[in-house]
Scaffold this active site. Structure first.
Site, PDB file in Angstrom:
ATOM      1  N   CYS A  29      91.212 -52.311  51.541  1.00 23.13           N
ATOM      2  CA  CYS A  29      91.490 -52.612  50.133  1.00 23.13           C
ATOM      3  C   CYS A  29      90.825 -53.938  49.790  1.00 23.13           C
ATOM      4  O   CYS A  29      90.261 -54.619  50.655  1.00 23.13           O
ATOM      5  CB  CYS A  29      92.995 -52.684  49.901  1.00 23.13           C
ATOM      6  SG  CYS A  29      93.787 -54.011  50.859  1.00 23.13           S
ATOM      7  N   GLU A 143     104.742 -60.626  55.606  1.00 19.20           N
ATOM      8  CA  GLU A 143     104.784 -60.768  54.153  1.00 19.20           C
ATOM      9  C   GLU A 143     106.188 -61.131  53.668  1.00 19.20           C
ATOM     10  O   GLU A 143     106.348 -61.942  52.746  1.00 19.20           O
ATOM     11  CB  GLU A 143     104.318 -59.478  53.469  1.00 19.20           C
ATOM     12  CG  GLU A 143     104.264 -59.612  51.953  1.00 19.20           C
ATOM     13  CD  GLU A 143     103.886 -58.332  51.236  1.00 19.20           C
ATOM     14  OE1 GLU A 143     104.302 -58.179  50.065  1.00 19.20           O
ATOM     15  OE2 GLU A 143     103.189 -57.481  51.823  1.00 19.20           O
ATOM     16  N   THR A 182     104.757 -55.644  49.092  1.00 20.11           N
ATOM     17  CA  THR A 182     103.675 -54.894  48.436  1.00 20.11           C
ATOM     18  C   THR A 182     103.266 -53.622  49.174  1.00 20.11           C
ATOM     19  O   THR A 182     102.529 -52.809  48.623  1.00 20.11           O
ATOM     20  CB  THR A 182     102.417 -55.770  48.275  1.00 20.11           C
ATOM     21  OG1 THR A 182     101.921 -56.133  49.576  1.00 20.11           O
ATOM     22  CG2 THR A 182     102.722 -57.012  47.459  1.00 20.11           C
ATOM     23  N   CYS A 212     101.469 -52.648  45.823  1.00 21.69           N
ATOM     24  CA  CYS A 212     100.092 -52.832  45.374  1.00 21.69           C
ATOM     25  C   CYS A 212      99.402 -51.494  45.113  1.00 21.69           C
ATOM     26  O   CYS A 212      99.792 -50.445  45.631  1.00 21.69           O
ATOM     27  CB  CYS A 212      99.312 -53.676  46.375  1.00 21.69           C
ATOM     28  SG  CYS A 212      98.665 -52.779  47.790  1.00 21.69           S
ATOM     29  N   SER A 241     102.433 -52.114  58.076  1.00 20.92           N
ATOM     30  CA  SER A 241     103.442 -51.470  57.237  1.00 20.92           C
ATOM     31  C   SER A 241     102.854 -50.341  56.416  1.00 20.92           C
ATOM     32  O   SER A 241     103.401 -49.233  56.368  1.00 20.92           O
ATOM     33  CB  SER A 241     104.090 -52.505  56.318  1.00 20.92           C
ATOM     34  OG  SER A 241     104.991 -51.902  55.413  1.00 20.92           O
ATOM     35  N   SER A 284      94.104 -51.702  56.342  1.00 22.00           N
ATOM     36  CA  SER A 284      93.496 -52.686  57.244  1.00 22.00           C
ATOM     37  C   SER A 284      92.498 -52.057  58.207  1.00 22.00           C
ATOM     38  O   SER A 284      91.966 -52.759  59.074  1.00 22.00           O
ATOM     39  CB  SER A 284      94.594 -53.400  58.052  1.00 22.00           C
ATOM     40  OG  SER A 284      95.517 -54.028  57.196  1.00 22.00           O
TER      41      SER A 284
END
Length: 325
Positions: A29, A143, A182, A212, A241, A284
């Site tokens: 992303c 996070e 997110t 997100c 996650s 990722s």
């Protein structure tokens, strides 16, 4: 099986035919792209070593690639020399971390995803309005640690499940608000939010959804391919996650799903009785790993690759000023 996609033509080969439904969007992303580029540009500008607090993103292949270029990964700031540049990971850090870096007069670069930073700013504004924040997320995730570290201790309460909502020590008279991690399951989070609003009608919601765009888009793509697949493979790390949520999305649709990190994780016996395979990658995971996985499977099966596109992503995030030139 409900298969809304074209039938695969029979391939004349000693390898059995396999329809591959490959999700789009998938993989990196904008926030991950930015974080990796920050480390690479820091290495080019300052030279090795450049220290990185926590994995820059949750992917071992990415981390090892950056290590080979001179990045040194540590868990805490006290492992970094005063005179070395340090990068904070895409997941965000508590306020105490940059404060300590400033105290030590360190050169630091913040690779926090701008969408995570947006949640941090929301948290600060809510505290200024004397709201107690109910934060929907997973305990121990970087996070979550970073977001809870933006506000005074005790002013934010973690909520992980619908069951947690019933046990919260608040009433309809308390000044409450909520925010979310997110990278959560869109469906699970919706249920928790509904439970919060039912129990606390006065609760203040964020102006826009915190989950997100990339997390939502990748889950939506899996919802498209999973019902037509006999097996779904998700490329991602076990501590990622958003990757774990993709596996859950497929499983809830009744499809067998497996999380893999590299092509070497794949076992040939998984494909017995599999005529259609769904494939995606967490935010990722680089496209290199997707092609690696397809190359391994093609050793055993004749692949008919069919992209399934549910959204177009054009998001780009700016680099820190120090590295933008």
């Amino acid at each position: 099986m409900n298969a809304p996609f074209p039938e695969t033509a029979t391939v004349d080969s000693s390898r059995p035919a396999l329809t591959l439904l490959i999700a789009a969007p998938r993989g990196f992303c904008a926030g991950v792209d930015r974080a990796i580029e920050i480390v690479e540009r820091a290495l080019a500008k300052y030279g090795a070593p450049v220290y990185v607090r926590h994995e820059i993103v949750h992917n071992r292949f990415v981390v090892n690639t950056l290590k080979a270029k001179g990045a040194v990964f540590v868990e805490e700031l006290d492992e970094v020399p005063d005179d070395a540049p340090v990068v904070f990971s895409a997941h965000g850090v508590p306020k105490s971390v940059p404060a300590e870096a400033q105290r030590r007069e360190m050169l630091y670069l913040d690779a926090t995803c701008p969408l995570v930073s947006k949640v941090h700013r929301q948290a600060e504004r809510l505290i200024e309005k004397d709201k107690h924040i109910l934060f929907i997320g997973h305990a121990g995730h970087p996070e979550v640690i970073g977001t809870m570290g933006q506000v005074p201790e005790g002013s934010m309460t973690l909520v992980e499940t619908v069951e947690d909502v019933a046990n919260l020590p608040f009433t309809e008279h308390d000044e409450l608000s909520f925010l979310t991690q997110t990278t959560l399951s869109v469906d699970d989070t919706g249920k928790i939010v509904a439970a919060l609003k039912e129990r606390f009608p006065q609760i203040v919601a964020p102006r826009a959804e915190d989950i997100c765009y990339a997390t939502s888009n990748r889950q939506e793509a899996v919802k498209r391919i999973a019902p037509a697949s006999d097996l779904v493979l998700v490329i991602g790390a076990p501590n990622s996650s958003n990757s774990l949520r993709l596996v859950e999305v497929a499983e809830r649709l009744g499809t067998d799903a497996r999380l893999i990190q590299r092509a070497s994780d794949i076992q040939r016996e998984w494909f017995e009785g599999v005529g259609t395979l769904g494939l995606t990658a967490g935010a990722s995971a680089p496209e290199t790993l997707v092609r690696e996985v397809i190359a391994r499977i093609s050793q055993w099966r004749e692949i008919d690759e069919q992209p399934v596109t549910t959204a177009e992503e054009k998001m780009v995030f700016k680099l820190p000023r120090e590295l933008a030139e």
